[in-house]
Design a protein around this motif. Structure first.
Motif, mmCIF file in Angstrom:
data_model
loop_
_atom_site.group_PDB
_atom_site.id
_atom_site.type_symbol
_atom_site.label_atom_id
_atom_site.label_comp_id
_atom_site.label_asym_id
_atom_site.label_seq_id
_atom_site.Cartn_x
_atom_site.Cartn_y
_atom_site.Cartn_z
ATOM 1 N N SER A 151 -2.129 -4.367 -10.582
ATOM 2 C CA SER A 151 -2.477 -3.271 -11.508
ATOM 3 C C SER A 151 -3.361 -2.233 -10.829
ATOM 4 C CB SER A 151 -3.216 -3.838 -12.715
ATOM 5 O OG SER A 151 -4.436 -4.441 -12.316
ATOM 6 N N LEU A 152 -3.566 -2.366 -9.513
ATOM 7 C CA LEU A 152 -4.537 -1.502 -8.836
ATOM 8 C C LEU A 152 -3.929 -0.596 -7.770
ATOM 9 C CD1 LEU A 152 -7.490 -0.687 -8.139
ATOM 10 C CD2 LEU A 152 -7.623 -2.717 -6.683
ATOM 11 N N VAL A 153 -3.074 -1.166 -6.932
ATOM 12 C CA VAL A 153 -2.642 -0.417 -5.747
ATOM 13 C C VAL A 153 -1.464 0.543 -6.014
ATOM 14 C CG1 VAL A 153 -1.730 -0.651 -3.398
ATOM 15 C CG2 VAL A 153 -3.650 -2.080 -4.130
ATOM 16 N N PRO A 154 -0.389 0.122 -6.712
ATOM 17 C CA PRO A 154 0.715 1.074 -6.916
ATOM 18 C C PRO A 154 0.278 2.283 -7.757
ATOM 19 C CG PRO A 154 1.427 -1.181 -7.366
ATOM 20 C CD PRO A 154 -0.063 -1.211 -7.248
ATOM 21 N N PRO A 155 0.849 3.449 -7.533
ATOM 22 C CA PRO A 155 0.398 4.662 -8.227
ATOM 23 C C PRO A 155 0.677 4.684 -9.736
ATOM 24 C CG PRO A 155 2.256 5.128 -6.757
ATOM 25 C CD PRO A 155 1.823 3.741 -6.470
ATOM 26 N N GLY B 97 -6.038 9.607 -10.763
ATOM 27 C CA GLY B 97 -5.490 8.913 -9.607
ATOM 28 C C GLY B 97 -6.369 8.996 -8.374
ATOM 29 N N VAL B 98 -7.662 8.728 -8.521
ATOM 30 C CA VAL B 98 -8.545 8.807 -7.359
ATOM 31 C C VAL B 98 -8.289 7.609 -6.429
ATOM 32 C CG1 VAL B 98 -10.899 9.167 -6.576
ATOM 33 C CG2 VAL B 98 -10.257 9.827 -8.904
ATOM 34 N N HIS B 99 -8.487 6.413 -6.954
ATOM 35 C CA HIS B 99 -8.220 5.217 -6.145
ATOM 36 C C HIS B 99 -7.238 4.274 -6.830
ATOM 37 C CE1 HIS B 99 -11.218 6.238 -3.215
ATOM 38 N NE2 HIS B 99 -12.123 6.375 -4.149
ATOM 39 N N GLY B 100 -7.348 4.170 -8.137
ATOM 40 C CA GLY B 100 -6.436 3.326 -8.901
ATOM 41 C C GLY B 100 -5.200 4.129 -9.293
ATOM 42 N N PRO B 101 -4.359 3.568 -10.195
ATOM 43 C CA PRO B 101 -3.124 4.252 -10.593
ATOM 44 C C PRO B 101 -3.360 5.639 -11.197
ATOM 45 C CG PRO B 101 -3.109 1.972 -11.331
ATOM 46 C CD PRO B 101 -4.473 2.232 -10.778
ATOM 47 N N LYS B 102 -2.470 6.568 -10.846
ATOM 48 C CA LYS B 102 -2.528 7.915 -11.422
ATOM 49 C C LYS B 102 -2.014 7.925 -12.844
ATOM 50 C CE LYS B 102 -1.669 10.087 -7.065
ATOM 51 N NZ LYS B 102 -0.734 10.649 -6.118
ATOM 52 N N PHE C 137 0.807 -1.220 0.000
ATOM 53 C CA PHE C 137 0.000 0.000 0.000
ATOM 54 C C PHE C 137 0.838 1.267 0.000
ATOM 55 C CE2 PHE C 137 -4.702 0.085 0.748
ATOM 56 C CZ PHE C 137 -4.944 -1.180 0.276
ATOM 57 N N TYR C 138 1.924 1.245 0.782
ATOM 58 C CA TYR C 138 2.588 2.526 1.034
ATOM 59 C C TYR C 138 3.995 2.629 0.453
ATOM 60 C CZ TYR C 138 -1.441 3.024 4.065
ATOM 61 O OH TYR C 138 -2.734 3.098 4.536
ATOM 62 N N PRO D 238 -5.815 5.786 -16.952
ATOM 63 C CA PRO D 238 -5.557 5.891 -15.512
ATOM 64 C C PRO D 238 -6.863 6.159 -14.767
ATOM 65 C CG PRO D 238 -4.847 7.895 -16.629
ATOM 66 C CD PRO D 238 -5.337 6.955 -17.700
ATOM 67 N N SER D 239 -6.886 5.883 -13.472
ATOM 68 C CA SER D 239 -8.036 6.167 -12.614
ATOM 69 C C SER D 239 -8.405 7.641 -12.733
ATOM 70 C CB SER D 239 -7.657 5.841 -11.174
ATOM 71 O OG SER D 239 -8.454 6.546 -10.258
#
Lengths: 471, 215
Positions: free
Chosen positions: B147-151, B203-208, B114-115, B190-191
């Protein structure tokens, strides 16, 4: 007659700034949609196909629901049935209690709004947090969505900036949209990280494969259905689709009709919980199928078309009434034309029956509907239901309760006069002769308009003077 | 709750079913675009939603990805050790930022994922030219969160697997026959969100950022 609805409408009409937001937003959405369909013949063919797919589903709904249940169960998804919103809420609560969960993070779901789930859970000491950016914003302000696709469309950038600063004083004030979005991302990331349960809606549930499909742009749907160990999906029983091959045409028309995007950023197809060898995803997936009046609507061959809806919001975006009074005035979960036909059918004419008067029957909603729901016809039908004598012949609740003996007698007399030429002609001539007696004050009508003036001669007389023999 | 189920079915089954004309239902959308046209349209659509698209071939794709990592200033790259692309990158680890392999269940390293993850790299099942879309199927090798968590999401697309429409892809790849995975996903940029005053934000919740490398 002053009702709550009329008071709310009057208030909304007085808020010129909010009206300007709606006008601008709806204009943009209409233009975006139009740009997605440059070829009208192709659009009409796609609408016909989408209508055929949805109508087909409804023609065999019980069989498809059974097939969906069988395939979902085979895939490891637990299926629950709810007749009422209270039952649906109880099901969600029971799942959460089983896991000792004290909070739930939600992706965007209109059915959960229909259930009043957040309120229900909060009363029982459970935190329900919206993660869709628009829903997150209105939840901060204790509001409900004013549009089914863009829930915070009634708020200005400045209002949202102030709201963020009030609720999160540690974050410096900014009206930069990128920074506001980044703050929301940070706050919600931590919530996703810790959430024991995630909730989502469903756009299409594929019976053939046991698959739940979700359309979205932000990733709140993906996060809510992937990160928490338990995923609960809630949807109406009409959202089932028969075949996997039905999905591409529906996916093609939904986002283009809704926001004017060729496709949404994410299209998420979920066919079960995490498998033994997989490294992420929820270990439990539940689907709650909600009736809440839908099976009653199903019993009428004309009203049935209401259930074809794929919740794109195009009817709302094109509605001249919605753009003026905004979403909150309706006082319902679904606003605009689809709400106007759906809500009185769900809750009965005595609850939201007044909405069917809030239409000019201009027909725009029916023209843009991707599944060709004849919304204006259904509005008319519900108007008829509200005053009909044979209320036992419609499933609409509270049918006939608006019937007034004097009104009914007046129309009966009119019907007789209009089909009896001697009476009709005599009446017409008399009216032209008494034209000077029409008062200038005709109540509500003349409060914003001048009174109509009758012609000096009837249409029949004028045509005769022009030498028309056969009228 | 089987009482609710029985009551719902009783009402649905009590009705005489509407007859539906089904002839238009089977319309199948497909275009006669050649490979170059498919690449052109795919690229155009992706760039319109602010995704990056890079062209590469079998001989230089590693260089391209190394270049992207450097340009983005990545300190680490999350990927699968078992896919063809993941293996090749891992064998040339010295040319890349610190590589992290998705080897454990999410619960075992959620905080790091996550971080601390800078970017996730995935393969794709193919692409759709009409809408500028990537198709991904979750698997033990490439879990959903990669494909979801990293920016930043870096996706490699084999241009031989570009289809004109989603309908064509589903049919040609035999999705129904294969059986769907836990999570099949279409990604088209991108999100993003326009929920604040209709202003587009990424980049709201998914990758920017979404970076597509065509090979």
């Amino acid at each position: 007659m002053t009702t709550e609805f009329r008071i709310d409408v009057k208030k909304a009409l007085g808020k010129s700034e909010v009206r300007a937001h709606f006008r601008k937003a709806m204009d943009t959405l209409m233009i975006n949609r139009r740009n997605q369909f440059p070829d009208d013949a192709a659009l009409q063919a796609l609408r016909t196909q989408a209508q055929a797919i949805r109508a087909n589903v409804l023609s065999k709904l019980p069989e498809l629901l059974q097939q969906l249940e069988t395939n979902l169960t085979k895939n490891g998804v637990q299926v629950h049935w709810a007749e009422t919103t209270d039952e649906a809420n109880q099901i969600v609560l029971a799942i959460m209690q089983k896991h000792g969960a004290k909070s739930i993070i939600k992706g965007k779901s209109m059915v959960s709004e229909e259930m009043g789930l957040n309120h229900f859970l909060e009363e029982r000491g459970i935190e329900a947090l919206e993660s869709d950016l628009g829903e997150f914003i209105i939840q901060l302000d204790g509001e409900t969505p004013s549009h089914i696709i863009m829930p915070a469309i009634h708020k200005s950038k400045e209002q949202i900036s102030t709201l963020f600063h009030e609720k999160f004083p540690d974050i410096p004030y900014t009206d930069n949209v990128d920074e506001l979005t980044a703050s929301a991302r940070r706050i919600l990331r931590d919530k996703f990280y810790a959430a024991p349960v995630g909730l989502s809606g469903v756009n299409f549930a594929v019976a053939e494969t046991g698959t739940l499909c979700l359309v979205e742009n932000e990733g709140n749907g993906r996060m809510s259905t992937t990160i928490p160990p338990v995923h609960i999906a809630v949807t109406g029983i009409e959202k089932v689709v028969e075949k996997l091959s039905d999905i591409p045409p529906l996916l093609s028309i939904l986002p283009r009709s809704a926001t004017g995007q060729p496709i949404t950023t994410y299209f998420n197809m979920i066919s079960g919980p995490r498998k033994a060898d997989e490294k992420d995803g929820p270990t439990e997936v539940h689907l709650v199928l909600l009736d809440n009046g839908r099976s009653r609507i199903y019993s009428d061959s004309e009203l049935l078309a209401t259930l074809r809806c794929i919740r794109c919001g195009a009817c709302i975006n094109h509605c001249p009434v919605y753009v003026r009074i905004g979403g909150h005035s309706y006082g319902t979960v679904y606003p605009g034309p689809i709400g106007t036909i759906l809500e009185p059918q769900k809750s009965g004419l005595s609850v939201h029956g007044e909405l069917i008067q809030a239409s000019s029957l201009c027909g725009a909603c029916g023209e843009v509907c991707p599944v060709r729901i004849p919304i204006p016809n259904i509005i008319n039908r519900l108007r008829y239901d509200s005053v009909r004598k044979d209320s036992e012949n419609t499933p609409t609740q509270d049918a006939g309760t608006k019937r007034k003996p004097l009104e009914a007698a007046t129309w009966q007399a009119w019907s007789w006069a209009a089909s009896t030429p001697s009476v009709y002609n005599f009446g017409g001539k008399t009216a032209t002769q008494l034209r000077g007696l029409v008062p200038n004050n005709l109540g509500a009508w003349t409060s914003v308009r001048s009174a109509p003036k009758l012609a000096e001669q009837t249409l029949h007389q004028q045509l005769k003077a022009l030498g028309v023999d056969h009228e | 709750m089987s009482k609710a189920r029985a009551a719902i079915f009783e009402r649905l089954n009590a009705v005489e079913r509407p007859v539906v004309e089904v002839s238009e239902r089977e319309d199948f959308s497909v275009f006669a675009w050649d490979k170059a046209e498919k690449i052109r349209r795919f690229t155009e659509r992706m760039q319109a939603v602010r995704a990056e698209v890079h062209q590469a071939d079998r001989s230089n794709w590693l260089d391209k990805i190394a270049e992207i990592c450097q340009q983005k200033g990545l300190t680490n790259l999350l990927l699968s050790l078992t896919t063809e692309w993941g293996q090749a990158i891992s064998q040339n680890a010295a040319r890349f930022p610190s590589l992290k392999h998705y080897e454990r269940s999410i619960e075992d390293w959620k905080e790091e994922l996550f971080y601390q993850a800078d970017a996730g790299l995935t393969s794709t099942l193919g692409g759709i030219a009409e809408t500028g879309t990537l198709m991904l199927w979750s698997s033990p090798d490439e879990p959903r969160t990669l494909s979801l968590v990293p920016p930043i999401h870096i996706a490699i697309l084999d241009t031989d697997k570009l289809y004109t429409t989603f309908a064509e892809a589903v049919q040609e790849q035999g999705w129904l026959e294969q059986g769907l995975p836990t999570n099949a996903l279409l990604i088209s940029g991108p999100s993003r969100s326009a929920d604040i005053a209709q202003v587009l934000a990424y980049g709201v919740h998914g990758p920017k950022e979404l970076v597509v490398v065509l090979v």
